[in-house]
Design a protein around this motif. Structure first.
Motif, short mmCIF file in Angstrom:
data_model
loop_
_atom_site.label_atom_id
_atom_site.label_comp_id
_atom_site.label_asym_id
_atom_site.label_seq_id
_atom_site.Cartn_x
_atom_site.Cartn_y
_atom_site.Cartn_z
N GLN A 6 -2.27 -9.14 -0.39
CA GLN A 6 -2.79 -7.68 -0.54
C GLN A 6 -3.51 -7.45 -1.62
O GLN A 6 -4.58 -6.89 -1.82
CB GLN A 6 -1.73 -6.97 -0.36
CG GLN A 6 -1.00 -6.69 0.67
CD GLN A 6 0.24 -5.84 0.91
OE1 GLN A 6 0.33 -5.21 0.03
NE2 GLN A 6 0.70 -5.91 2.00
N LEU A 42 -10.93 1.62 4.62
CA LEU A 42 -9.68 2.29 5.06
C LEU A 42 -10.08 3.26 6.45
O LEU A 42 -9.48 3.17 7.32
CB LEU A 42 -9.01 2.98 4.27
CG LEU A 42 -8.23 1.75 3.16
CD1 LEU A 42 -7.73 2.67 2.07
CD2 LEU A 42 -7.10 1.06 4.06
N CYS A 43 -11.27 4.04 5.98
CA CYS A 43 -11.73 5.12 7.02
C CYS A 43 -12.25 4.56 8.36
O CYS A 43 -12.06 5.04 9.35
CB CYS A 43 -12.69 5.90 6.29
SG CYS A 43 -11.87 7.02 5.03
N THR A 44 -12.79 3.25 8.12
CA THR A 44 -13.50 2.74 9.31
C THR A 44 -12.55 1.90 10.01
O THR A 44 -12.96 1.40 11.13
CB THR A 44 -14.92 1.85 9.10
OG1 THR A 44 -14.23 0.70 8.04
CG2 THR A 44 -15.84 2.84 8.42
N GLY A 45 -11.36 1.48 9.60
CA GLY A 45 -10.45 0.82 10.59
C GLY A 45 -10.54 -0.53 10.10
O GLY A 45 -10.01 -1.65 10.57
N LEU A 47 -9.94 -2.10 7.20
CA LEU A 47 -9.00 -2.55 6.66
C LEU A 47 -7.90 -1.52 6.99
O LEU A 47 -7.97 -0.21 7.03
CB LEU A 47 -9.26 -2.57 4.94
CG LEU A 47 -8.23 -2.90 4.05
CD1 LEU A 47 -7.87 -4.30 4.24
CD2 LEU A 47 -8.51 -2.75 2.60
N LYS A 48 -6.36 -1.98 7.31
CA LYS A 48 -5.45 -1.06 7.54
C LYS A 48 -4.68 -0.79 6.37
O LYS A 48 -4.49 -1.53 5.61
CB LYS A 48 -4.43 -1.52 8.75
CG LYS A 48 -5.18 -2.20 9.80
CD LYS A 48 -5.59 -0.97 10.52
CE LYS A 48 -6.10 -1.35 12.03
NZ LYS A 48 -7.53 -0.65 12.28
N VAL A 49 -3.98 0.51 6.26
CA VAL A 49 -3.40 0.61 4.98
C VAL A 49 -1.99 -0.53 4.81
O VAL A 49 -1.83 -0.62 3.74
CB VAL A 49 -2.64 2.07 5.18
CG1 VAL A 49 -1.52 2.45 3.88
CG2 VAL A 49 -3.71 3.22 5.12
N GLU A 50 -1.51 -0.79 5.70
CA GLU A 50 -0.41 -1.73 5.95
C GLU A 50 -0.70 -3.14 5.18
O GLU A 50 -0.21 -4.07 4.40
CB GLU A 50 0.20 -2.44 7.06
CG GLU A 50 0.97 -0.82 7.85
CD GLU A 50 -0.06 0.01 8.19
OE1 GLU A 50 -1.17 -0.53 8.96
OE2 GLU A 50 0.40 1.23 8.42
N GLN A 51 -2.18 -3.27 5.06
CA GLN A 51 -2.81 -4.75 4.50
C GLN A 51 -2.84 -4.66 3.03
O GLN A 51 -2.81 -5.70 2.19
CB GLN A 51 -4.20 -5.08 5.08
CG GLN A 51 -4.02 -5.29 6.52
CD GLN A 51 -5.54 -5.46 7.21
OE1 GLN A 51 -6.33 -4.43 7.12
NE2 GLN A 51 -5.86 -6.74 7.79
N LYS A 53 -0.91 -1.84 1.27
CA LYS A 53 0.21 -0.79 0.70
C LYS A 53 1.00 -1.37 -0.10
O LYS A 53 1.25 -0.70 -1.23
CB LYS A 53 0.82 -0.35 1.89
CG LYS A 53 1.89 0.72 1.59
CD LYS A 53 2.51 1.44 2.64
CE LYS A 53 3.41 2.51 2.39
NZ LYS A 53 4.03 3.18 3.43
#
Length: 123
Positions: A6, A42-45, A47-51, A53
């Protein structure tokens, strides 16, 4: 290993921000480019928040420690800062109040829009 991966993602986006700073002749810091790339991903998806966080939480937790070198540098430069300390403090206080007010207003506008949207959906 998870936090290392991360953290590597965050560093990679920061590195891309450094590259954009070199390519674009705008007076924008490389860190802002990196943050904009992170927001875009993050907004476009992409990258996911979990990746990111866990590493992000860790970096936020240690953020106060990161200010120690800057504070020591200010203390070391006190002789140069003494003549301008009052204007700097006034500017700091005024801009802080403005940022807080604008942030509050924008948040209220966003909350109102979301409520209206939820009311239309529930009808």
């Amino acid at each position: 290993m998870k936090i290392l991966r991360q953290f590597s993602i965050i560093l990679f986006l920061s590195f891309l921000g450094e590259g954009l700073k070199m390519l674009l002749p705008l007076p924008i810091p490389a860190s802002v480019y990196g943050l904009m790339l992170m927001l875009l991903a993050l907004c476009t998806g992409i990258l996911k928040v979990e990746q990111v966080k866990d590493a992000a939480v860790f970096l936020i937790e240690i953020m106060p420690v990161m200010f120690i070198p800057a504070a020591v540098g200010l203390l070391e430069s006190w002789d140069a800062l003494r003549p301008v300390v009052v204007p700097v403090l006034m500017i700091t206080v005024i801009t802080t109040v403005i940022v807080i007010a604008v942030t509050g207003l924008v948040t209220q506008i966003m909350i109102r829009k979301r409520r209206k949207k939820n009311e239309r959906v529930s009808e």
